[in-house]
Design a protein around this motif. Structure first.
Motif, short mmCIF file in Angstrom:
data_model
loop_
_atom_site.label_atom_id
_atom_site.label_comp_id
_atom_site.label_asym_id
_atom_site.label_seq_id
_atom_site.Cartn_x
_atom_site.Cartn_y
_atom_site.Cartn_z
N ASP A 78 64.39 9.73 19.92
CA ASP A 78 65.86 9.88 20.01
C ASP A 78 65.98 11.23 18.73
N ILE A 79 65.06 11.77 18.20
CA ILE A 79 65.13 12.72 17.02
C ILE A 79 65.57 14.26 17.83
N ASP A 80 66.95 14.56 17.28
CA ASP A 80 67.58 15.76 17.79
C ASP A 80 66.56 16.96 17.54
N HIS A 81 66.66 17.95 18.28
CA HIS A 81 65.99 19.18 18.23
C HIS A 81 67.34 20.45 18.10
N LYS A 82 67.68 20.87 17.08
CA LYS A 82 68.52 21.78 16.64
C LYS A 82 69.92 21.21 17.21
N GLY A 83 70.26 20.10 16.91
CA GLY A 83 71.49 19.56 17.21
C GLY A 83 71.67 18.97 18.89
N THR A 84 70.60 19.10 19.59
CA THR A 84 70.61 18.84 20.83
C THR A 84 69.77 17.55 21.34
N GLU A 85 70.06 16.64 21.87
CA GLU A 85 69.22 15.34 22.24
C GLU A 85 67.82 15.90 23.15
N PRO A 86 66.74 15.53 22.76
CA PRO A 86 65.59 15.82 23.78
C PRO A 86 65.83 15.53 25.15
N SER A 87 66.53 14.36 25.43
CA SER A 87 66.68 14.28 27.04
C SER A 87 67.48 15.44 27.65
N THR A 88 68.36 15.93 27.09
CA THR A 88 69.28 16.69 27.45
C THR A 88 68.41 18.19 27.71
N LEU A 89 67.60 18.27 26.68
CA LEU A 89 66.94 19.67 26.56
C LEU A 89 65.92 19.69 28.11
N LEU A 90 65.31 18.56 28.09
CA LEU A 90 64.53 18.33 29.54
C LEU A 90 65.41 18.18 30.57
N GLY A 91 66.46 17.72 30.72
CA GLY A 91 67.39 17.81 31.89
C GLY A 91 67.68 19.07 32.26
N ASP A 92 68.18 19.76 31.21
CA ASP A 92 68.42 21.12 31.60
C ASP A 92 67.29 22.07 31.94
N ALA A 93 66.09 21.83 31.16
CA ALA A 93 64.89 22.79 31.79
C ALA A 93 64.58 22.51 33.06
N ILE A 94 64.45 21.03 33.54
CA ILE A 94 63.81 20.69 34.61
C ILE A 94 64.84 21.20 35.92
N THR A 95 66.11 21.14 35.64
CA THR A 95 67.23 21.39 36.73
C THR A 95 67.31 22.94 37.02
N LYS A 96 67.03 23.61 35.92
CA LYS A 96 67.15 24.95 35.89
C LYS A 96 65.87 25.41 37.20
N ILE A 97 64.96 24.66 37.10
CA ILE A 97 63.96 24.82 37.90
C ILE A 97 64.07 24.54 39.36
N VAL A 98 64.37 23.30 39.52
CA VAL A 98 64.62 22.74 40.87
C VAL A 98 65.89 22.67 41.38
N SER A 99 67.09 23.04 40.59
CA SER A 99 68.62 22.89 41.32
C SER A 99 69.35 23.97 40.65
N PRO A 100 68.74 25.28 40.46
CA PRO A 100 69.45 26.16 39.62
C PRO A 100 71.14 26.38 39.70
N ASP A 101 71.45 26.13 40.89
CA ASP A 101 73.01 25.83 41.26
C ASP A 101 73.60 24.72 40.73
N HIS A 102 72.80 23.85 40.54
CA HIS A 102 73.37 22.50 39.74
C HIS A 102 72.46 22.14 38.53
N VAL A 103 72.93 22.69 37.35
CA VAL A 103 72.01 22.48 36.04
C VAL A 103 72.67 21.58 35.02
N PHE A 104 71.80 20.66 34.66
CA PHE A 104 72.21 19.44 33.87
C PHE A 104 72.32 19.84 32.56
N ASP A 105 73.50 20.80 31.97
CA ASP A 105 73.84 21.38 30.76
C ASP A 105 74.79 20.48 30.02
#
Length: 416
Positions: free
Chosen positions: A381-408
Motif C-alpha cells: 500500500d506504499i504510495d508512489h508520488k502521492g498516488t496509491e498503487p492500485s489507482t496507478l494500475l486501474g488508470d493504466a489498465i482502463t486507458k488501454i481497454v476502455s479509453p472512454d471510461h478511465v479509472f482516474d
C-alpha cells in the motif's frame, strides 16, 4: 478509491477511495525488485473503441499492452506483486499474476491467493444494512441514535448519511493516539466501541449532510446497526446473507489475525518508524466493518457485478431494485469526476470500491455499459508520488481497454 480504503493517517484512509464517485450510470525500503517494463514486448498503440460504451477486444496485441503497462507501473512504483483480472462478455478475459507474493522467499504471485481487501469491506457492510432496510427492520433516514448511544449529533445523523460519507464524524484512523497504538502493537484486538472512542474525542467536522468526508467511523456505526437489527455478529450476518447467496465460498470476515493459505505477504511503511514491514500477521480488527475482510480474485469477480447491479449470479436479487437505485444515487465528492453513493463509488462509469490496508490494496469495479469487470490485487500500500498503487494500475489498465471510461482517481491532499 480508498480512497476508499481503510488507510491509517495518510490522507487517512483513503481519501482517494473514499471520495470517489460520480453520478450513477443511467438510472519502502528497497526490497527485491519487481519485473521491469523491459521484460515485455513493446506495446502497440491503442486503437479507438467502436463506441463510448465499448471495451477493446482482448487480442494478443492488447494483452501484450496490458502485460507491458502492468510491469511498467510495478517497476516505477516498486510493487512486489500484482494480480489482474479483466472479464468482458464478448471480448474474452485477461487473468495474469506478476512479481512475487513473498520477497524473502521469492515465491511467485499467483491467481489463487487470499488477500486482505481493506475498504472493499464497506460494500459488504452496507449491503447487509440495505438487506435489513428491505426487510423493514430500519429506514435509511432513521437517525443513528435509535440504534447506537453516545454518537455526537446522533439525533441528526441518518443511516443514509453514514453510508454516503456525509455524517461529519471524525475518522478514527486519523487520530494520533490510534495510529500510535496500532503501529506499536499491530497484533492488538480492538472492539468497535474502542474504535468509536478514538473518533468521539474529536469535535464533529460539519453539520450532517453538509458535505462529503470519508470516515471509517461511519462504517463502524453501521456494523453495530446490522448487529442490533439482526441479532447476529456482523461476520456471521455477512457470511449467511451476503457471501453464501452470492456463492463467494472463499471470502470471510475474520475475527482476529487469521489469514487462510495461500496468501501473499504484505509490505507497508505505515509503521511506527516509517520503515517497510511485512504486515500479513497484523490484526485487522481495527478496521472491522470498514475494512477487515479477506477474499480472492474469483470471488471478487462475482462481487463486482453483484454489488454494482444488485443481482446475484443465479439471477435473483440481493437487494430490491428500489434500494439498489438508492445505493447507486451518488452525491458530489471533493474529487473531480467522482461520486459516492451508499458505500460505493462511480468513477467515469466504473462502479465499485477500492481497498487499502497496511500491506495490501485492491480494486474491484464493474462497467455496466460494457458488462466488464476489473479486479486488481497487490501486496503493498506504499504510495508512489502521492498516488496509491492500485489507482496507478486501474488508470493504466482502463486507458488501454476502455479509453472512454478511465479509472482516474487522484488522491486528496492529506488532512495534516
Amino acid at each position: 478509491m480508498t480512497h476508499a480504503c481503510t488507510r491509517l493517517r495518510r490522507g487517512a484512509v483513503l481519501a482517494t477511495a473514499v471520495a470517489m464517485l460520480m453520478v450513477p450510470v443511467a438510472g519502502g525500503t528497497a526490497l527485491a525488485a519487481p519485473p521491469t517494463a523491459t521484460d515485455a514486448p513493446a506495446a502497440d498503440p491503442p486503437s479507438p473503441s467502436a463506441s463510448e460504451d465499448a471495451v477493446r477486444e482482448l487480442t494478443p496485441a492488447v494483452r501484450r499492452q496490458l502485460d507491458a503497462v502492468v510491469r511498467r507501473v510495478m517497476d516505477e512504483a516498486d510493487i512486489p506483486g500484482v494480480t489482474v483480472g479483466l472479464w468482458t462478455p464478448d471480448e474474452g478475459e485477461y487473468v495474469r499474476s506478476f512479481g512475487v507474493a513473498d520477497r524473502s522467499e521469492g515465491r511467485k504471485m499467483t491467481n489463487d491467493l487470499y488477500t486482505r481487501i481493506g475498504s472493499e469491506t464497506k460494500t459488504f457492510t452496507v449491503t447487509a444494512l440495505l438487506e435489513l432496510v428491505d426487510q423493514g427492520e430500519a429506514g435509511l433516514d432513521d437517525t443513528i441514535d435509535r440504534y447506537v448511544d453516545g454518537v455526537p449529533n446522533g439525533d441528526e445523523i441518518t443511516l443514509r448519511q453514514l453510508a454516503g460519507m456525509r455524517s461529519g464524524l471524525f475518522n478514527y484512523t486519523e487520530d494520533d493516539d490510534f495510529f500510535k497504538a496500532l503501529t506499536t502493537d499491530p497484533q492488538r484486538s480492538y472492539t468497535p466501541r474502542q474504535l468509536l472512542d478514538f473518533a468521539f474525542r474529536h469535535p464533529v467536522l460539519f453539520p450532517p449532510g453538509d458535505k462529503f468526508s470519508y470516515s471509517n467511523t461511519n462504517l463502524v456505526l453501521l456494523g453495530l446497526v446490522v448487529e442490533k437489527l439482526s441479532g447476529k455478529k456482523l461476520q456471521d450476518y455477512i457470511r449467511d446473507h451476503v457471501l453464501l447467496p452470492a456463492g463467494m465460498d472463499h471470502s470471510l470476515f475474520p475475527v482476529g489475525a487469521e489469514y487462510p493459505d495461500p496468501h501473499a505477504q504484505g509490505y507497508s511503511n505505515q509503521t511506527a518508524d516509517g520503515k517497510v514491514e511485512d504486515t500479513a500477521d497484523w490484526n485487522p480488527s481495527w478496521a472491522w466493518a470498514a475494512g477487515a475482510m479477506i477474499s480472492t480474485l474469483d470471488d471478487l469477480r462475482i462481487w463486482a457485478r453483484t454489488v454494482a447491479t444488485g443481482v446475484l449470479p443465479d439471477g435473483n436479487t440481493l437487494i430490491s431494485p428500489f434500494t439498489q437505485k438508492q445505493r447507486l444515487t451518488t452525491a458530489p465528492t471533493t474529487i473531480p469526476g467522482a461520486g459516492y453513493g451508499l458505500g460505493i463509488f462511480n468513477v467515469d462509469g466504473w462502479i465499485g470500491h477500492n481497498g487499502s490496508l497496511p500491506g495490501y490494496e485492491s480494486l474491484t469495479v464493474y462497467l455496466p455499459s460494457a458488462q466488464t469487470t476489473l479486479v486488481v490485487l497487490l501486496n503493498t500500500d506504499i504510495d508512489h508520488k502521492g498516488t496509491e498503487p492500485s489507482t496507478l494500475l486501474g488508470d493504466a489498465i482502463t486507458k488501454i481497454v476502455s479509453p472512454d471510461h478511465v479509472f482516474d482517481l487522484p488522491a486528496e491532499p492529506a488532512a495534516r
